[in-house]
Design an enzyme around this catalytic site. Structure first.
Site: not given
Ligand SMILES: [Zn+2]
Length: 269
Positions: A2-3, A91, A109
């Site tokens: 995500p930016e 997750h 991740r």
């Protein structure tokens, strides 16, 4: 990853939690980039969130005596669920539980992070960050002064969070294309007027992406909590060997500092 626009959109989606009281916090799996503090629930349970804001790509939850710093890393998402919904997804690392609903942090991740601190500005993740790209501090004079001692190329320079935060690989290529600046040029050769183009185009492109983010907020915040990139129109990124939008030339792809760069060697020559 995500930016900044995606983080800004996440922020807007969770703004409704301001003024709400965190009843408790459950940590299902503390293994993130840094181990999540065991005392987190003890420190924040029963406390009201005064404000939620963003610094670089960190989401800051401000309480009277603490701040919670959340980073989404490469693949992290926050999703909102009803409190009584009792299912978990693989997750799911942490849950902030409120009276009616809950905010769930999911990160396959595990490059993201959750920290509690007394002062986010002094926190090691944040204390050495450069100015916000949308703030007035990121102006041509700032950039021009800052590049004078740099030994790196301009693309790498604007991607360095110590110089300016929140400009990732995709946006860096787009900003330099729109500014007609070759990404391979040494930062210290960039002129004052080019600094003006780079700073103003950074704001234009990031605002555009945030605007698109706003319109896709519903999808973004679906139960899936997908963190895909917003579909802004990309003029050079990922367009190797396609015709430039401004001339007949084909877009080039090179590797700089282990990252892909895309540019038009005529328009940016
Ligand atoms: Zn061109």
């Amino acid at each position: 990853m995500p930016e900044l626009p995606e983080v800004e959109t996440t922020l807007r989606a969770i703004k409704s939690f301001e003024e709400k009281i965190v009843e408790s916090i459950s940590i299902h799996n503390p293994n993130l980039r840094w181990l999540v503090d065991k005392d987190i629930s003890q420190k924040l349970s029963g406390k009201k969130i005064n404000q939620i804001f963003r610094r670089a790509k960190y989401l800051i939850f401000d309480f009277d005596d603490y701040q919670l710093i959340v980073h989404l890393g490469m693949s992290g998402t926050l999703r909102i669920m009803n409190r009584k919904d009792n299912f978990f997804k693989k997750h799911d690392h942490a849950e902030l539980i409120f009276e009616d609903n809950k905010l769930i942090y999911n990160d396959p991740r595990r490059f993201g992070s959750i920290h509690v601190t007394k002062s986010y500005k002094d926190h090691f993740l944040i204390s050495s960050l450069g100015p916000e790209p949308l703030s007035r501090s990121f102006c041509k004079d700032y950039l021009f002064k800052k590049i004078q001692n740099s030994k790196t190329n301009i693309k790498n320079f604007i991607m360095n969070q110590k110089n300016v935060v929140g400009i990732g690989n995709i946006y860096a290529s787009e900003i330099l294309f729109r500014s007609s600046v070759d990404p391979r040029r040494l930062a210290q050769t960039i002129s004052n007027s080019e600094c003006n183009l780079i700073t103003s185009n950074s704001k234009i492109i990031l605002k555009e992406a945030i605007k698109v983010g706003g319109t896709t907020l519903k999808d973004f915040f679906s139960a899936e909590g997908s963190a895909g990139y917003f579909k802004i129109q990309l003029n050079v990124y990922d367009r190797e060997n396609e015709v430039c939008v401004n001339c007949e030339n084909l877009i080039s792809k090179i590797t700089q500092n282990q990252r892909a760069s895309y540019f038009c060697n005529i328009c940016q020559g």
